[in-house]
Scaffold this motif. Structure first.
Motif, PDB file in Angstrom:
ATOM      1  N   TYR A  71       0.834  -1.200   0.000  1.00  0.00           N
ATOM      2  CA  TYR A  71       0.000   0.000   0.000  1.00  0.00           C
ATOM      3  C   TYR A  71       0.867   1.248   0.000  1.00  0.00           C
ATOM      4  N   THR A  78      -2.703  11.089  -1.817  1.00  0.00           N
ATOM      5  CA  THR A  78      -3.344  10.102  -2.690  1.00  0.00           C
ATOM      6  C   THR A  78      -2.832   8.703  -2.364  1.00  0.00           C
ATOM      7  N   ARG A  79      -3.745   7.798  -2.097  1.00  0.00           N
ATOM      8  CA  ARG A  79      -3.368   6.454  -1.678  1.00  0.00           C
ATOM      9  C   ARG A  79      -3.608   5.460  -2.801  1.00  0.00           C
ATOM     10  N   GLY A  80      -2.849   4.371  -2.767  1.00  0.00           N
ATOM     11  CA  GLY A  80      -2.997   3.380  -3.817  1.00  0.00           C
ATOM     12  C   GLY A  80      -2.440   2.039  -3.416  1.00  0.00           C
ATOM     13  N   ARG A 157      -9.132   1.194  -1.679  1.00  0.00           N
ATOM     14  CA  ARG A 157      -7.994   1.774  -2.404  1.00  0.00           C
ATOM     15  C   ARG A 157      -8.450   2.118  -3.813  1.00  0.00           C
ATOM     16  N   GLY A 159      -6.969   3.322  -6.581  1.00  0.00           N
ATOM     17  CA  GLY A 159      -5.949   3.537  -7.587  1.00  0.00           C
ATOM     18  C   GLY A 159      -4.769   2.626  -7.354  1.00  0.00           C
ATOM     19  N   LEU A 160      -3.902   2.555  -8.360  1.00  0.00           N
ATOM     20  CA  LEU A 160      -2.667   1.789  -8.221  1.00  0.00           C
ATOM     21  C   LEU A 160      -1.501   2.640  -8.688  1.00  0.00           C
ATOM     22  N   HIS A 161      -0.343   2.385  -8.084  1.00  0.00           N
ATOM     23  CA  HIS A 161       0.904   3.030  -8.490  1.00  0.00           C
ATOM     24  C   HIS A 161       1.795   1.998  -9.166  1.00  0.00           C
ATOM     25  N   HIS A 170      -0.094   6.837 -11.691  1.00  0.00           N
ATOM     26  CA  HIS A 170      -1.236   6.483 -10.839  1.00  0.00           C
ATOM     27  C   HIS A 170      -2.418   6.206 -11.753  1.00  0.00           C
ATOM     28  N   PRO A 172      -6.358   5.567 -11.724  1.00  0.00           N
ATOM     29  CA  PRO A 172      -7.516   5.671 -10.830  1.00  0.00           C
ATOM     30  C   PRO A 172      -8.467   4.495 -11.000  1.00  0.00           C
TER      31      PRO A 172
END
Length: 226
Positions: A71, A78-80, A157, A159-161, A170, A172
């Motif tokens: 995580y 902004t979290r992902g 969560r 989004g992903l990075h 990122h 969404p």
């Protein structure tokens, strides 16, 4: 892309923040939840993938996926999710995702459902190359709702990075709140977390099940360089 994620099983262990921080792409840091970083082993059935909202991919777009995740958080909050691996049985999906920088692995994957008075949901996965795999199942308490802060923070969560083309992006992900139930592990033999280079010991601290939800995946944006 528009898709459904069904019969989701979430297993989570605490890990040192430094161990997660070493796996973050440039521009994001390891997110700390309840005083720890976390690694998740998550299985679900990808169902009815569509390009946009109109173009279905009937066979190609429905398959089980099992992922190992950390995580993340950007400086603006902004979290992902940072995926260490995503196992799937569709080679075309694997190749396309890897070209975009997402670490898919071609594997034999199947969803497992045990019917009866106390039904259980789980997943089996074995990689074609290297042989790493996992097998796990949980029994959900469908009369209870997992709405505590820890459960929500580990699953909500949006989004992903990832790294793509030499930059951090990122992507969404839009969905409503997960319908979550507390669950107990009925079976667990895991080799995917270790294959991702992380050590965990003992049973997972957080075990959750969700019947699923609809998601939409948007266009990526570049994360500013540190």
């Amino acid at each position: 892309m528009d898709q459904r994620w069904e019969d989701a099983v979430f297993l989570h262990w605490r890990i040192p923040v430094a161990a997660a921080a070493a796996r973050m792409p440039p521009g994001v840091r390891a997110d700390v939840v309840d005083g720890s970083a976390w690694v998740g082993l998550v299985g679900f059935r990808m169902h009815r993938i569509r390009l946009g909202a109109a173009v279905p991919l009937p066979w190609l777009g429905s398959f089980p996926e099992i992922n190992v995740r950390l995580y993340s958080r950007e400086p603006d909050g902004t979290r992902g999710v940072v995926f260490l691996s995503l196992d799937a049985p569709r080679l075309a999906v694997v190749l396309g995702a890897r070209a975009a920088g997402i670490p898919y692995v071609w594997s034999r994957c199947r969803a497992v459902f045990t019917d009866g008075a106390e039904p259980a949901h789980g997943y089996d996965v074995r990689r074609w190359r290297g042989g790493a795999g996992s097998s796990f199942a949980v029994r959900a308490d469908r009369d209870a709702t997992a709405d505590d802060a820890l459960s929500l923070e580990l699953t909500a969560r949006f989004g992903l990075h990832s790294r793509s083309g030499g930059r951090t992006v990122h992507v969404p992900i839009e969905h409503g709140p997960w319908p979550l139930h507390p669950a107990t592990t009925t079976h667990l033999e895991d080799g995917l977390v270790a294959a991702a280079g992380l050590d965990v010991h003992g049973p997972p601290e957080s075990v959750l099940f969700s019947p699923g939800l609809r998601t939409r995946i948007g266009r990526p944006r570049t994360v500013p360089s540190p």
